[in-house]
Write a protein that holds these residues in place. Structure first.
Motif, PDB file in Angstrom:
ATOM      1  N   LEU A  11     -34.491   2.469 -16.056  1.00  0.00           N
ATOM      2  CA  LEU A  11     -33.412   1.942 -16.889  1.00  0.00           C
ATOM      3  C   LEU A  11     -33.872   0.599 -17.442  1.00  0.00           C
ATOM      4  O   LEU A  11     -34.237  -0.304 -16.683  1.00  0.00           O
ATOM      5  N   GLN A  14     -31.134  -3.672 -19.609  1.00  0.00           N
ATOM      6  CA  GLN A  14     -29.802  -3.832 -19.035  1.00  0.00           C
ATOM      7  C   GLN A  14     -29.398  -5.301 -19.091  1.00  0.00           C
ATOM      8  O   GLN A  14     -29.985  -6.145 -18.441  1.00  0.00           O
ATOM      9  N   SER A  16     -27.152  -8.652 -18.440  1.00  0.00           N
ATOM     10  CA  SER A  16     -26.529  -9.168 -17.232  1.00  0.00           C
ATOM     11  C   SER A  16     -25.703 -10.392 -17.588  1.00  0.00           C
ATOM     12  O   SER A  16     -25.548 -10.743 -18.758  1.00  0.00           O
ATOM     13  N   ASP A  21     -20.940  -5.973 -20.045  1.00  0.00           N
ATOM     14  CA  ASP A  21     -22.134  -5.170 -19.787  1.00  0.00           C
ATOM     15  C   ASP A  21     -22.105  -4.613 -18.375  1.00  0.00           C
ATOM     16  O   ASP A  21     -22.573  -3.493 -18.117  1.00  0.00           O
ATOM     17  N   ALA A  25     -22.368  -0.649 -17.454  1.00  0.00           N
ATOM     18  CA  ALA A  25     -23.436  -0.229 -16.546  1.00  0.00           C
ATOM     19  C   ALA A  25     -22.870   0.447 -15.306  1.00  0.00           C
ATOM     20  O   ALA A  25     -23.423   1.444 -14.818  1.00  0.00           O
ATOM     21  N   THR A  29     -24.002   4.199 -14.403  1.00  0.00           N
ATOM     22  CA  THR A  29     -24.821   4.408 -13.208  1.00  0.00           C
ATOM     23  C   THR A  29     -24.058   5.163 -12.124  1.00  0.00           C
ATOM     24  O   THR A  29     -24.673   5.783 -11.254  1.00  0.00           O
ATOM     25  N   ILE A  41     -34.975  -0.413 -12.407  1.00  0.00           N
ATOM     26  CA  ILE A  41     -34.225  -1.053 -13.494  1.00  0.00           C
ATOM     27  C   ILE A  41     -34.920  -2.326 -13.949  1.00  0.00           C
ATOM     28  O   ILE A  41     -35.406  -3.113 -13.138  1.00  0.00           O
ATOM     29  N   TYR A  43     -34.061  -5.481 -16.183  1.00  0.00           N
ATOM     30  CA  TYR A  43     -32.981  -6.219 -16.820  1.00  0.00           C
ATOM     31  C   TYR A  43     -33.457  -6.944 -18.070  1.00  0.00           C
ATOM     32  O   TYR A  43     -34.635  -7.280 -18.213  1.00  0.00           O
ATOM     33  N   SER A 109     -32.642   3.329 -22.299  1.00  0.00           N
ATOM     34  CA  SER A 109     -32.195   2.005 -22.714  1.00  0.00           C
ATOM     35  C   SER A 109     -30.682   1.945 -22.539  1.00  0.00           C
ATOM     36  O   SER A 109     -29.942   2.746 -23.104  1.00  0.00           O
ATOM     37  N   MET A 110     -30.215   0.998 -21.751  1.00  0.00           N
ATOM     38  CA  MET A 110     -28.828   0.961 -21.311  1.00  0.00           C
ATOM     39  C   MET A 110     -27.890   0.447 -22.405  1.00  0.00           C
ATOM     40  O   MET A 110     -28.320  -0.199 -23.369  1.00  0.00           O
TER      41      MET A 110
END
Length: 419
Positions: A11, A14, A16, A21, A25, A29, A41, A43, A109-110
């Motif tokens: 992933l 992501q 944060s 977000d 997520a 998930t 993952i 970030y 891609s998140m």
């Protein structure tokens, strides 16, 4: 008969330090946790407090600090030549990211904002391009794209979008950009809408006092401003006093209707929300009736607080998403296309004011008049909530398409089975 090898899913991108977000997520998930795969993952964050509280175990977790000018040059160079020709020159961080991509079978891609567009995030783009050059199956899940200012970035972004194995775009403006670029994509909406029934799980045994809220249900509204003068490109030339005056007028109008006010910070860790909220509250007509919540309240619990409010006023995207999710009337103060165009998808453009017009010379006084009149109507119960059921239906349809077109055959069977 041999046991099928568990697939490795990476992933990437992501975001944060943002409860919006975090909500998207957590929703996505939670679905991934139902599958038998090995996750890592990567970030797209900065600072120490980058890890989100996700319902998914990850084998490897890596943060990203801000890209340096040298790394940007190296990354852009690697888009045109063999990575191995430059591998030894790259920073340790970039090499580590590349190694994570190499080890994966699938790259997702998140969900997030317009890094492929307004923010021109070269590192975000580079990860996707490297995954595709390495032959990884790639998906770009329910993101926003555009507007594009740099022609080279635009060309490469559309190359990535067109080469991806699966793409979904989450708002009407991004959908138009996708169509103009010939992208094959699913029409989506924000991923946080995947989870709407919190009552029997997250909220069990919780009430407002658990989060410090000193008001009874329906005796308060939620107010979420946004300090857009802290680097947002669209508002560089908009006077701070105009934005502050708009927020204060709407805040004071909310108090004048008899409502108390709860302010919910969306940013945490490296954010600026809470300090700005306190600054506005102290300038209001009655600071004693305003509660500024802690910034570490989980996104699920922020939605609980919004669900018990009379109405919400939000100048952050996910304060609006949460209000839709919780069937709470709201006024959307839109600072990017993703906000008004989400309302467009739900056929409720009446619920928003376009703050970007301030950059075009629009009067903040006219926005104050429009907004205060609307707040009066919300306080009186004259504004119906947006259609949360439609939002859920779109979000579920997106995930079902993702399962069918991208995840089909991805994961190994449960432990003990063989093929």
């Amino acid at each position: 008969m041999t046991k099928r090898k568990m697939k490795k899913i990476l992933l990437i991108n992501q975001h944060s330090s943002n409860h919006g977000d975090e909500a998207a997520a957590r929703a996505l998930t939670a679905k991934f946790a139902e599958m038998n795969a090995e996750y890592s993952i990567l970030y797209n964050a900065s600072g120490d407090r980058f890890q989100l509280d996700l319902p998914l175990d990850c084998q490897e977790v890596r943060n990203t600090r801000a890209i340096t000018s040298l790394e940007k040059i190296q990354i852009m160079a690697s888009l045109n030549v063999s990575f191995y020709a430059l591998h030894g020159l790259f920073s340790r961080d970039v090499q580590a990211e590349y190694d994570m991509i190499c080890k994966s079978d699938y790259v997702i891609s998140m969900p997030g904002g317009a890094n492929l567009g307004l923010y021109e995030d070269w590192r975000y783009l580079w990860r996707l391009m490297m995954a595709q050059r390495l032959g990884k199956k790639t998906a770009i899940y329910s993101t926003s794209i555009g507007p594009f200012r740099d022609n080279r970035f635009k060309k490469l972004a559309f190359d990535v979008l067109n080469k991806a194995d699966w793409v979904s775009l989450r708002d009407a403006a991004s959908i138009r950009y996708g169509r103009s670029g010939g992208v094959d994509f699913e029409e989506s909406i924000d991923t946080a809408f995947l989870v709407q029934n919190f009552a029997d799980t997250t909220w069990q045994g919780k009430d407002l006092a658990d989060f410090g809220v000193p008001f009874a249900p329906d005796s308060y509204c939620v107010f979420v401003p946004n300090n857009l003068k802290t680097g947002h490109k669209t508002f560089l030339d908009v006077p701070k006093e105009h934005l502050d005056a708009l927020y204060l007028a709407l805040l004071n109008k909310s108090l004048a209707t008899g409502m108390n006010v709860v302010m919910l910070p969306q940013l945490f860790g490296n954010g600026n929300d809470r300090n700005y909220f306190i600054e506005l509250a102290q300038k209001s007509d009655d600071p004693s009736r305003i509660f500024v919540a802690a910034e570490d309240i989980l996104s699920d619990h922020q939605q609980l607080i919004i669900s018990k409010a009379r109405f919400a006023v939000g100048a952050r995207y996910h304060s609006v998403i949460f209000s839709i999710n919780m069937r709470t009337p709201f006024l959307c103060l839109s600072y990017e296309n993703k906000m008004l165009y989400t309302l467009e998808r739900l056929e409720r453009p009446d619920m928003g004011i376009d703050l970007t017009q301030l950059a075009e010379g629009a009067s903040h006084q006219e926005m104050i008049e429009t907004g205060t009149a609307y707040i009066e109507r919300m306080a009186a119960g004259d504004i119906a909530p947006a259609d949360a059921g439609k939002a859920l239906s779109i979000a579920k349809g997106t995930y079902e398409a993702f399962e069918r077109r991208f995840l089909n055959g991805l994961c190994a069977p449960p432990e003990g089975l063989s093929t």
